[in-house]
Design an enzyme around this catalytic site. Structure first.
Site, PDB file in Angstrom:
ATOM      1  N   GLY A  37       3.913 -13.286  -5.601  1.00 25.20           N
ATOM      2  CA  GLY A  37       4.031 -14.045  -4.364  1.00 25.20           C
ATOM      3  C   GLY A  37       3.495 -13.270  -3.187  1.00 25.20           C
ATOM      4  CG  ASP A  38       1.373 -13.721   1.129  1.00 20.65           C
ATOM      5  OD1 ASP A  38       2.121 -13.030   1.855  1.00 20.65           O
ATOM      6  OD2 ASP A  38       0.189 -13.974   1.419  1.00 20.65           O
ATOM      7  CG  PHE A  39       5.393  -9.220   1.459  1.00 22.00           C
ATOM      8  CD1 PHE A  39       4.635  -9.208   2.614  1.00 22.00           C
ATOM      9  CD2 PHE A  39       5.334  -8.111   0.609  1.00 22.00           C
ATOM     10  CE1 PHE A  39       3.807  -8.139   2.921  1.00 22.00           C
ATOM     11  CE2 PHE A  39       4.503  -7.030   0.912  1.00 22.00           C
ATOM     12  CZ  PHE A  39       3.733  -7.048   2.071  1.00 22.00           C
ATOM     13  CG  ASP A  75       2.323  -6.274  -5.113  1.00 24.86           C
ATOM     14  OD1 ASP A  75       1.300  -6.791  -4.623  1.00 24.86           O
ATOM     15  OD2 ASP A  75       2.654  -5.090  -4.914  1.00 24.86           O
ATOM     16  NE  ARG A 109       3.139   4.844  -0.996  1.00 26.05           N
ATOM     17  CZ  ARG A 109       1.959   4.782  -1.576  1.00 26.05           C
ATOM     18  NH1 ARG A 109       0.899   5.160  -0.912  1.00 26.05           N
ATOM     19  NH2 ARG A 109       1.841   4.351  -2.800  1.00 26.05           N
ATOM     20  CG  ASP A 116      10.551  29.900   5.874  1.00 25.40           C
ATOM     21  OD1 ASP A 116      11.524  29.193   5.558  1.00 25.40           O
ATOM     22  OD2 ASP A 116       9.418  29.760   5.363  1.00 25.40           O
TER      23      ASP A 116
END
Ligand code: SAM
Length: 651
Positions: A543-545, A516, A560, A88
């Protein structure tokens, strides 16, 4: 000629090079070595922070590459090699390790950091000797060493660098240049082995072979006996267990100005235990090795007894033990504005820094010196004057609040939120739940409420942290796959829109909706004004997913998000996405993917210790979750950046 007879010792042995590098293959072929090429599958993701010195990182990577091939071959190739060679190559400058550039911008950053300066090229090499035993188990004996070559670059103009980068040459090369080709024009001079810079220290390799096969007759004899042991009556006098009782072999006589060492990885109870120990060396800091008679070291010792731990092993434990000190020094210097100050006014004395950050002189001096030792600052001392401090290249790139890849806000978030949680790790482990209440005096639910709805300051701090890490990782995620067929994307939990922005930059045909929570979306303008061009192709929907209808799109991005949620919650979200998808629609998932055997990477495994309701998963585990909702995995990319990526298609 000393070298050819050494190479000729390998005739008739199955020698394997665990590297796809054409340059390494050329060097070894030109030396007359016959070998097979089996590129290693080992992912080069070792945590560099765990290594005290850069060469240790290169040697460890070489070792893992070679061992992976040595272990895989008997199963996948149905043959056991005699020797596997792993190597390496890395470049180091200003305390920073440079490997292969991720993209053109990365190549530009690397080459600019080398311009006008001397840098070091290290190649770590590990030779694995495989000894097959009667019961078909294999013992591995490792010889490891490294070579350092110093290279001085001329001052390089921006135009020259871009012309070179556009030639395509830098992309598969450590440090972003090839000394044997166009990159050679940058080089003013080289101190040391030229071939080491190309990718393989041939001379040192041959000397190591010489030590193995010529200078150590008794050792080689015994190794040969081990190989024959099952059918050879005479060999019964030198069985593997006899070897395991031999004293350590200290190879340390003829003053070779190189660095090397040998160690054992036994995969069964019968281990070979000859070891090549390192002795500190000449005035330039390199190491001498000398040869002593294998039988002249006094009484036999069994493995483990009286054996001095390898320096690297001890260092690794110490680095782990002290890791929190380094983290906290980084957090504190960031929080107290040291990197910002030195970015604005490079070359300040400690007293001046102390005055500016309003801290004691003693404390500031200690902090500055610690940061120098960590490679975050550089200090220069003119004769009879006090040292002055500057940001290292690393700090200039990542640690100022306005640095090109600023992690400043993420570092503050880590200090403010993750550090207190980890201070209660023992409780977290005992109870298996997160420690928000212990750390912050509030349940996670209330804190979440605080973060999003009550406290503007907390909300901003969280968004700044997400924005800073997304700006660093976003490009690698957005360009991991060819997304040119998608016209509309929806970035679920897309926060400030940093990844959406990278997606639109990389895909001129694409519009992106950032979806979001309302509390986040209402703050978006701060980030657009501060950090981004106003981009008409990025829009925001609140909004709330889990509860609300998702916007229609042909690509859904989950960056993430899923690691924060349990399988049950993930199922709810994926079901909603699947319902909005027609065949051909995609999901771009980005997370740290754990190895399938959950052996790493440690960043993911350590993150899991926060004990959020979610869990860290491997790529296969994410694939399985998506499969349940009619998605197949098209491609997986381990980006070598902070996040990996996966593209799945609805069937
Ligand atoms: N995707 C961004 C990235 O990679 O930088 C941000 C990731 S951050 C860890 C999680 C994001 O999910 C936050 O912006 C958070 O506000 C958002 N989020 C959390 N729960 C959500 C929900 N129920 N609905 C919509 N967004 C949510």
């Amino acid at each position: 000629m000393v070298l050819n007879p050494v190479i000729s010792k390998l005739v008739g042995k199955l020698v394997v090079l665990a590297s796809a590098s054409p340059r390494r293959q050329d060097i070894l072929r030109n030396a007359g070595l016959r070998f097979e090429v089996v590129p290693s599958w080992f992912k080069e993701t070792l945590d560099k922070r765990l290594f005290k010195a850069p060469h240790e990182y290169a040697v460890e990577t070489a070792k893992q590459k070679a061992l992976e091939v040595a272990r895989r071959m008997p199963f996948k190739h149905l043959k056991t090699p005699d020797i596997v060679i792993g190597a390496d190559t890395i470049v180091t400058v200003d305390g920073l390790i440079l490997e292969k550039p991720a993209d053109k911008d990365d190549a530009y950053r690397m080459l600019s950091s080398l311009s006008g300066k001397m840098h070091s090229v290290f190649t770590g090499v590990v030779i694995v000797l495989c000894h097959k035993k009667e019961d078909d188990k294999v013992n591995y004996q490792l010889i490891e060493f490294y070579e350092e070559t110093k290279v001085k670059f001329a001052d390089l103009s921006q135009d020259l660098l871009w012309e070179y980068i556009n030639s395509g040459e830098p992309m598969d090369k450590a440090g972003g240049y090839g000394i044997q080709a166009l990159g050679g024009m940058f080089v003013e001079y080289v101190h040391g082995d030229f071939l080491n810079v190309v990718g393989f220290p041939l001379n040192h390799f041959c000397k190591q072979l010489d030590l193995i096969y010529n200078s150590l007759p008794s050792c080689e004899q015994k190794m040969a006996s081990v190989n024959q042991a099952p059918n050879d009556q005479d060999a019964s006098t030198v069985k593997p267990q006899d070897l395991s009782n031999n004293p350590s072999v200290s190879l340390s006589a003829s003053p070779v100005k190189r660095k090397g060492g040998r160690m054992e990885v036994g995969e069964s109870s019968q281990q070979l235990t000859n070891s090549l120990s390192k002795h500190s060396g000449d005035s330039q800091g390199s190491e001498h090795m000398s040869l002593q008679n294998i039988t002249s070291r006094g009484r036999a010792v069994s493995v483990g007894e009286n054996t001095v731990p390898k320096n690297g092993d001890l260092q690794r434990i110490i680095t782990l033990m002290d890791g929190f000190r380094s983290s906290k020094a980084l957090f504190t210097a960031s929080k107290m504005g040291v990197f910002d100050l030195l970015q604005k006014s490079p070359g300040l004395e400690a007293a001046r820094v102390a005055a500016e950050i309003q801290a004691s002189l003693k404390g500031t001096q200690s902090l500055l010196e610690a940061c120098v030792s960590l490679g975050l600052l550089t200090s220069s001392e003119k004769s009879h004057q006090k040292p002055v401090y500057k940001n290292s290249t690393l700090a200039a790139q990542f640690l100022g609040s306005d640095s090109p890849f600023s992690l400043h806000s993420y570092i503050l978030h880590t200090d403010n939120v993750v550090w207190p949680l980890f201070s209660h790790l023992e409780n977290a482990v005992r109870e298996g739940i997160n420690q928000h209440e212990q750390a912050f005096g509030k349940k996670a639910q209330d804190l979440f409420q605080d973060t999003y709805y009550d406290s503007q300051a907390l909300k901003l701090r969280f968004m700044n942290a997400m924005h800073s890490i997304a700006k660093v990782t976003g490009k690698a995620v957005a360009t991991a796959f060819d997304l040119s067929t998608y016209k509309t994307a929806c970035d679920l939990g897309g926060c400030t829109g940093a990844i959406a922005h990278e997606l639109t930059k990389a895909n001129p045909q694409m519009s992106v909706i950032v979806f979001d929570l309302a509390a986040v979306v209402e703050m978006r303008e701060r980030f657009q004004l501060k950090h981004m061009d106003t981009d008409s192709r990025v829009s925001f929907v609140a909004g709330d997913f889990f509860k609300d209808d998702l916007p229609k799109a042909d690509l859904y991005v989950l960056a993430r998000i899923l690691h924060d949620w349990s399988d049950e919650k993930v199922d709810i979200l994926l079901k909603k996405i699947a319902e909005r998808c027609t065949p051909g629609c995609g999901v771009l998932l980005s997370e740290i993917f754990l190895n399938e055997d959950r052996s790493g990477p440690s960043r993911g495994l350590l993150q899991a210790l926060s004990m959020s309701p979610g869990r860290q998963r491997s790529a296969q585990e994410y694939s399985s979750l998506l499969e349940r909702h009619g998605f197949t995995t098209k491609d997986i990319k381990y980006t070598d950046n902070l996040l990996d990526a996966m593209l799945c298609l609805k069937v």
